[in-house]
Design an enzyme around this catalytic site. Sequence first.
Site, PDB file in Angstrom:
ATOM      1  N   CYS A   1      -8.257  41.473  32.186  1.00 40.13           N
ATOM      2  CA  CYS A   1      -8.854  40.059  32.330  1.00 40.13           C
ATOM      3  C   CYS A   1      -8.517  40.050  33.711  1.00 40.13           C
ATOM      4  CB  CYS A   1      -7.513  39.583  31.305  1.00 40.13           C
ATOM      5  SG  CYS A   1      -6.250  40.642  32.488  1.00 40.13           S
TER       6      CYS A   1
ATOM      7  N   HIS B   1      -1.368  39.824  32.300  1.00 45.63           N
ATOM      8  CA  HIS B   1      -2.066  38.928  32.123  1.00 45.63           C
ATOM      9  C   HIS B   1      -2.692  37.781  32.737  1.00 45.63           C
ATOM     10  CE1 HIS B   1      -4.871  36.402  29.139  1.00 45.63           C
ATOM     11  NE2 HIS B   1      -4.542  35.528  29.027  1.00 45.63           N
TER      12      HIS B   1
ATOM     13  N   ASP C   1      -8.426  29.776  29.965  1.00 52.10           N
ATOM     14  CA  ASP C   1      -7.112  31.698  29.491  1.00 52.10           C
ATOM     15  C   ASP C   1      -8.398  31.771  28.542  1.00 52.10           C
ATOM     16  OD1 ASP C   1      -6.578  33.065  28.734  1.00 52.10           O
ATOM     17  OD2 ASP C   1      -4.243  32.501  27.858  1.00 52.10           O
TER      18      ASP C   1
END
Length: 246
Positions: A52, A102, A122
Site C-alpha cells: 500500500c 495501512h 484509498d
Amino acid sequence: MADGDGLLEIQGRKRATQTASVSLPAPVPSPSMVPGASSLDIFSFTHTPNYCEENVYLLCKKLCEVGAADPMGADLFVVFISNEEKMKASIRNDGLVLWDYHVICIQVNASRRGKVFDLVWDLDSSLPFPSPINVYFSEAIQPMYSPNLVNSRLFRVVHAPLFLRCFASDRSHMKDDLGNWLALPPKYEPITSEDGTKNNLDKYIHMLAADVSANIQDLVHGVFSNEYGVLVGETMMEWFFSQIHQ
C-alpha cells in the site's frame, strides 16, 4: 493473522487483476477544479496487493501528473495508519479488513461539482473513490474498543512533496527469514529516495503513542517541515485537517 482485536478496521475491496494508486511554511492551494479527476477511477492507478505504501506513492505522482492535484503535490498528504504493536492483517466475515498498517492519501480543498471537500484516496476501500474525509472516517475507520493503549490507532501524516522526495523501500519487510516473498512484489524497480536512500519504511510505520502531540500549532508546522511528518491521534484527525487550510 489478527482477529477482532486488530487495530485497523477498513471496509475492503477485492480488485480485479490483469494477467498481461500559526502560519504555514508551505500554504495549501486554494480550491480549484481538477480537470483530470473526471476521467479517473480506481483502476486508473497502479495497485499491487500488500504494497500500500508504494501504491500511494504512485497514486500521488499520478494525481499531480494528470492535473487532479497541485503539480507539486502541495494539496496531498500521505497517511500511515498503525499502532505500537503493528498487529497483522486478516479479513472478517463482515467484510472489514484488519491491517498491521495501512496507507492512504488525503487531498485538501478538492473541488467536486462546485463543492469543496477534503478527500480520501484509498485503493483498498469499497467506498466511493475518492470519498469525503468525514464519510471515510465514519464508514471505513471503525470505532476501536480495545482498552490496551498500544492497540490504539495512530496516524502519521506526511506532506506529499516531502514523501515523494524522501520515501524509499527495498521491500525487505515482505520477505521471510529464508528470503522468500510473503507476497509477490511489484514488477517495477524498488523506490529509492532523492538522496539515494534504499529503505526507510520502518521510520514511517514505527509509532509510539507518547510521541503524539496535542498542540495543533506544532502539528500543523511539523507536517510541512518534518521528513517523516507528524503523529496524530485518532480523535484529532478530522480536526487536524480542518486546521491545515484555515
